[in-house]
Design a protein around this motif. Sequence first.
Motif, PDB file in Angstrom:
ATOM      1  N   UNK A   7       0.869  -1.436   0.466  1.00  0.00           N
ATOM      2  CA  UNK A   7      -0.305  -0.415  -0.027  1.00  0.00           C
ATOM      3  C   UNK A   7       1.189   0.865  -0.406  1.00  0.00           C
ATOM      4  N   UNK A  36      -2.053   4.385  11.864  1.00  0.00           N
ATOM      5  CA  UNK A  36      -2.631   4.072  10.880  1.00  0.00           C
ATOM      6  C   UNK A  36      -1.616   2.890   9.806  1.00  0.00           C
ATOM      7  N   UNK A  45      -1.666  -0.289  12.129  1.00  0.00           N
ATOM      8  CA  UNK A  45      -2.621  -0.722  12.061  1.00  0.00           C
ATOM      9  C   UNK A  45      -3.192  -1.749  10.736  1.00  0.00           C
ATOM     10  N   UNK A  46      -2.928  -1.201  10.067  1.00  0.00           N
ATOM     11  CA  UNK A  46      -2.883  -1.908   8.387  1.00  0.00           C
ATOM     12  C   UNK A  46      -1.535  -3.233   8.360  1.00  0.00           C
ATOM     13  N   UNK A  66      -0.201  -4.414  10.966  1.00  0.00           N
ATOM     14  CA  UNK A  66      -0.807  -5.386  11.572  1.00  0.00           C
ATOM     15  C   UNK A  66      -1.236  -6.396  11.290  1.00  0.00           C
ATOM     16  N   UNK A  67      -2.302  -5.491  10.453  1.00  0.00           N
ATOM     17  CA  UNK A  67      -3.712  -6.884   9.530  1.00  0.00           C
ATOM     18  C   UNK A  67      -3.010  -7.403   7.986  1.00  0.00           C
ATOM     19  N   UNK A 126      -0.737  -5.829   5.757  1.00  0.00           N
ATOM     20  CA  UNK A 126      -1.271  -5.134   4.677  1.00  0.00           C
ATOM     21  C   UNK A 126       0.770  -4.878   5.004  1.00  0.00           C
ATOM     22  N   UNK A 152     -12.835 -11.767  14.297  1.00  0.00           N
ATOM     23  CA  UNK A 152     -13.048 -11.540  15.807  1.00  0.00           C
ATOM     24  C   UNK A 152     -12.904  -9.688  15.530  1.00  0.00           C
ATOM     25  N   UNK A 157     -12.217  -6.480  17.333  1.00  0.00           N
ATOM     26  CA  UNK A 157     -10.876  -5.957  17.735  1.00  0.00           C
ATOM     27  C   UNK A 157     -11.038  -4.796  18.363  1.00  0.00           C
ATOM     28  N   UNK A 176      -4.753  -9.135  23.827  1.00  0.00           N
ATOM     29  CA  UNK A 176      -4.244  -7.884  23.784  1.00  0.00           C
ATOM     30  C   UNK A 176      -3.763  -7.477  22.169  1.00  0.00           C
ATOM     31  N   UNK A 177      -4.746  -6.859  21.220  1.00  0.00           N
ATOM     32  CA  UNK A 177      -4.500  -6.004  19.378  1.00  0.00           C
ATOM     33  C   UNK A 177      -2.960  -5.722  19.874  1.00  0.00           C
ATOM     34  N   UNK A 201      -6.482  -0.310  10.762  1.00  0.00           N
ATOM     35  CA  UNK A 201      -6.894  -1.874  11.415  1.00  0.00           C
ATOM     36  C   UNK A 201      -8.732  -1.380  10.624  1.00  0.00           C
ATOM     37  N   UNK A 232      -8.107  -1.539   7.242  1.00  0.00           N
ATOM     38  CA  UNK A 232      -7.384  -2.896   6.577  1.00  0.00           C
ATOM     39  C   UNK A 232      -8.819  -4.261   5.570  1.00  0.00           C
ATOM     40  N   UNK A 288      -9.917  -5.576   2.797  1.00  0.00           N
ATOM     41  CA  UNK A 288     -10.484  -6.849   2.410  1.00  0.00           C
ATOM     42  C   UNK A 288     -11.710  -7.549   2.140  1.00  0.00           C
TER      43      UNK A 288
END
Lengths: 310, 274
Positions: free
Chosen positions: A20, A55, A58-59, A61-62, A64, B63, B65, B114-115, B131, B134, B138
């Motif tokens: 990205x 941000x 976070x991306x 972490x998922x 990306x 899940x 978050x 814990x995220x 998050x 993302x 998707x």
Amino acid sequence: MRTAFVDELMSLARQDPAVMLLTGDLGYTVFEPFQAEFPTRYVNCGVAEANMMGTAAGLAREGFKPFVYSFIPFAIFRALEQIRIDICYHDLPVTIVGLGAGYSYGDMGATHHAVEDIAVARSLPGLCVVCPGDPWEVRCATRALASRAGPAYMRLAKRGEPIVHALETRPEFHLGRALVVQEGDEVALLATSNMLSTVVEAARKLEATHGIRPTVASMHTVKPLDADYVRRLSERCRAIVTVEEHSVLGGLGGAVCEVVADAPTRCAVHRIGIPDRFVHVSGSQGYYREQCGLTVEGIVTRTAQASRQP
Amino acid sequence: MSDSNSIADPAELSRTANRLRFEVTHMISRARSCHVGSCLSVMDILVALYGGVMKRGAGREDRDRMILSKGHAAAALYAVLAEYGYFPAARLEEYLQDGSPFIAHTNTFGIAGVEFSTGSLGHGLSVANGIALAGRTRGRSHRVFTVLSEGDCQEGSTWEAAMFAAHHRLSSLVCVVDHNKIQNYGRVDEVLGLAPLDAKWQAAGWATRNVDGHDMAALLETLAAAPFEPGRPSALIAHTVKGKGVSFMEDQLKWHYQTPTPDEVAAARLELMS
């Protein structure tokens, strides 16, 4: 360098749906093709860099792989805590791409100068710091960083930088490994980032006018530094001269000193860079470089002196 | 661990929250640490989320978050995660032990559920943005909750994040503000006032509601109603009391810092577990 980066990133994005591009409202006339081809993987985050870094974390972490783009001061200094905690502490695959190495935006003033960024970035655990020396190195680094697991900072100059590594003599590029441009005698010239072409020119001149043939290498990865290479140089050289358009504190020169200090050697390190001070007058990049000796002449003079010292 | 919630009984969850309040008071006392007041104020919110609203399941792709932006209430989150089976409750005894992952500010390394690690205020909402973005990129439908303190709302980065979420219409995002009216060094109104807090979120483009952050039925109902408006992120201002549930801690600045003594833990137990 900027164009090389975008070109390479687009080819990566075609192969990897996780790539990205996030920008802090910069890249006008450069990012449009990326945006057109990958509309859901391009985000202009606006002038809000702290949020952009969080941000990106976070991306990442998922799953990306965000490349986050801004001018260096706004990327590194404005959002430093987000880089430190959200990206580095979590060891996420985010690549921060900063434009405007050193005095690239000289006449824009100190707000836009990027002369302490390597020192700051280098202090963050796990952050790979890459300062490519020419557009080819930018392509190689971009590609290498996209397939790397952790966080990285890539320092770009601007645009129009010459290609140093000619097609036929290109060595293999590896992150964390010095790129040797030429082997030489008892003095080594180590360049990083946008000083590479000037250093290569200075080396030619040293040989022509002083009969000194220095070893020349591009230290594109300042962290992790190729410490083995620096150690080997320190064993066979009288002097290592580092050249960077960055503060003499904490950049390539500092990193090389840290290695040499631990090595059993009498090799001296000479750091050519920017003194530890702000500038308060207008100036072009060339003007400021002149002031700091970051010129062919300046490098030749310092290196010749260094090679004469016992 | 059950991965979905049957219809939650508010009274039961309130009892759970009080039991966990005692657990946290005990943890903090044992570790001779602080922030007990913040943990008590946020407890009903966390129990409503994990016990009633969220789709749970560590590591499951679908899940919901939750990012605890007010990382100083980590002890409360750890206790809630143990309660809902993310790890054995006995591990809470590791809280602040040397070498333990149970750090005073939320730690994701080595603790299931814990995220994200937090602790410096003003980070959580941006991470939640990423998050949520993302998930949307998707085509996933999970929700992203984040719980903020007033300190978070004083950080500029939170408002950058608020603008971003509204601009990008991140409707899977739900931000709960634990509005307990007391911050580190005084009352919020005296330090750096946030009023009108709901109007600020509204003006930033968020669908905003207020709730009594200790009314479990209202919390469950409101959180379940998110997104409050289609195409918008949801902000829920939860009006809470610092130190809630322990009479001598309620609405007292000193319980941001003070370590409860064993006698005070015993007194808290009487109030919370009766």
